[in-house]
Design an enzyme around this catalytic site. Structure first.
Site, PDB file in Angstrom:
ATOM      1  CE1 TYR A  55       5.598   6.141   9.230  1.00 31.83           C
ATOM      2  CE2 TYR A  55       6.884   6.618   7.274  1.00 31.83           C
ATOM      3  CZ  TYR A  55       5.676   6.622   7.937  1.00 31.83           C
ATOM      4  OH  TYR A  55       4.554   7.105   7.320  1.00 31.83           O
ATOM      5  CG  HIS A 121       3.054  11.252  10.974  1.00 27.36           C
ATOM      6  ND1 HIS A 121       4.141  10.435  11.136  1.00 27.36           N
ATOM      7  CD2 HIS A 121       2.148  10.495  10.317  1.00 27.36           C
ATOM      8  CE1 HIS A 121       3.910   9.247  10.604  1.00 27.36           C
ATOM      9  NE2 HIS A 121       2.701   9.260  10.108  1.00 27.36           N
ATOM     10  CB  SER A 200      -2.534   2.199   2.679  1.00 26.58           C
ATOM     11  OG  SER A 200      -1.640   2.179   3.763  1.00 26.58           O
ATOM     12  N   PRO A 201      -2.290   2.630  -1.047  1.00 23.10           N
ATOM     13  CG  PRO A 201      -0.956   3.028  -2.931  1.00 23.10           C
ATOM     14  CD  PRO A 201      -0.959   3.139  -1.428  1.00 23.10           C
ATOM     15  CG  LEU A 202      -0.952  -1.626  -3.786  1.00 13.93           C
ATOM     16  CD1 LEU A 202       0.370  -2.353  -3.938  1.00 13.93           C
ATOM     17  CD2 LEU A 202      -1.841  -1.867  -5.006  1.00 13.93           C
ATOM     18  NE  ARG A 204      -3.489   0.470   6.760  1.00 12.05           N
ATOM     19  CZ  ARG A 204      -2.559   1.316   7.182  1.00 12.05           C
ATOM     20  NH1 ARG A 204      -1.305   0.916   7.262  1.00 12.05           N
ATOM     21  NH2 ARG A 204      -2.864   2.557   7.514  1.00 12.05           N
ATOM     22  N   GLY A 208      -3.259  -6.619  -3.349  1.00 13.42           N
ATOM     23  CA  GLY A 208      -2.229  -7.370  -4.065  1.00 13.42           C
ATOM     24  C   GLY A 208      -2.660  -8.797  -4.343  1.00 13.42           C
TER      25      GLY A 208
END
Length: 333
Positions: A55, A121, A200-202, A204, A208
């Protein structure tokens, strides 16, 4: 606040994925703003933070090191190796020497003596998983990491790795619109006593409910613009699933993001999740998912309301799929 077991640790069920502060979602966040977000997360009881050498090509680990210096005892720290930036390019390298060198550099950037959970990773297809996990086991023995994790691997690879050294956690994408772990990985984790961490439970940002036009709302360089599900024709089709989802969230007294996380909390009571955000307001909104208590009928309703069979487009493009080991629907069992 709900908690979950993560190897020897007990942590908040909703942790914090730190990637988008430095990587893949447009320009990095201003450091002062990112620091405020990280400290607010700790103050809200979020005590499981996830980063990686990849990252920002080390920038995210350095950010956490500076921002959270003096607060190390307040959270469980996860980072990742095996995929890093080399001469400005992303490289997958699971060789033992590289893993160990990456860990030493990460410890310096994170300003800590030990990483609580260290993931591979990505599986390096040129290196047997036994060799990569052997290197991680050496790091455990040396006291540099406390637990071994794997990211985006198949159940077969998990079993091979676990035979070399106990695996603490497996991380993969999982949400209402991405269910690949249901093919085999969730069952394998349960059998082996391995924690599952959903990234990424939303979806990405899709779940939302505020991302209406990715091509206009997202910055150039945002990784989502290369994902088939976010391509214009596919995304218009996917948006058709949201009105009913928004209505149900309002009926239950929550927001779409809270409902998405509450589904995970209710349907998989052993699961951890690491939604990412750049916004303190969204951080606090996400934690409101704890207040939504979903019964079995609502869980089943959500399960059928948004499901991969309804989604237009794959979660990754084919070049990315070629780099990962995890199972896929309709392509491998």
């Amino acid at each position: 606040m709900q908690t979950r077991k993560l190897g020897p640790f007990t942590v908040s069920a909703i942790g914090l994925g730190c990637m988008n502060l430095s990587h893949a979602y447009g320009h990095p966040v201003d450091e002062a703003e990112a620091t405020r977000l990280l400290l607010r997360a700790l103050d809200c009881g979020v005590d499981f933070l996830d980063t990686a050498a990849l990252y920002g090509f080390g920038a995210n680990e350095s950010l956490l090191g500076r921002a959270l210096k003096g607060h190390r005892q307040r959270f469980v720290l996860a980072s990742k190796c095996g995929m890093t930036g080399v001469n400005g390019k992303r490289v997958i390298d699971g060789r033992p020497a590289t893993i160990k060198a990456t860990c030493d550099a990460a410890l310096q950037r994170l300003q800590t003596d030990v990483i609580d959970l260290y993931y591979l990773h990505r599986l390096d297809f040129a290196v047997p998983i036994e060799e990569s996990v052997g290197a991680l086991a050496d790091l455990v023995q040396a006291g540099k990491i406390r637990g071994i994790g794997l990211s985006e691997v198949s159940a077969v690879t998990l079993r091979r790795a676990h035979a070399v050294h106990p695996v603490t956690a497996l991380q993969s994408e999982y949400s209402l619109w991405s269910r690949e772990p249901e093919i085999a990985v969730l069952e394998a984790c349960c059998e082996l006593g391995v924690a599952f961490v959903a990234f990424s439970p939303l979806a990405r940002g899709f779940l939302g409910g505020q991302l209406v036009n990715p091509q206009k709302q997202l910055e150039a360089g945002d990784i989502r613009l290369s994902m088939p599900r976010f391509e214009p024709d596919n995304y218009v089709r996917n948006l058709q699933l949201l009105p009913a989802f928004r209505s149900l969230a309002a009926e239950l007294g929550g927001t779409p993001a809270q409902l998405a996380l509450a589904w995970l909390l209710a349907s998989k009571p052993e699961m951890l999740m690491i939604p990412g955000t750049r916004s303190i307001a969204h951080l606090e909104e996400n934690l409101g998912a704890y207040r939504l208590q979903l019964d079995a009928a609502t869980v089943a309703q959500l399960d059928s309301m948004i499901h991969p069979r309804h989604i237009a487009g794959e979660r990754y493009n084919q070049a990315t799929f070629a780099e990962i080991d995890s199972e896929r629907f309709n392509t491998q069992a």
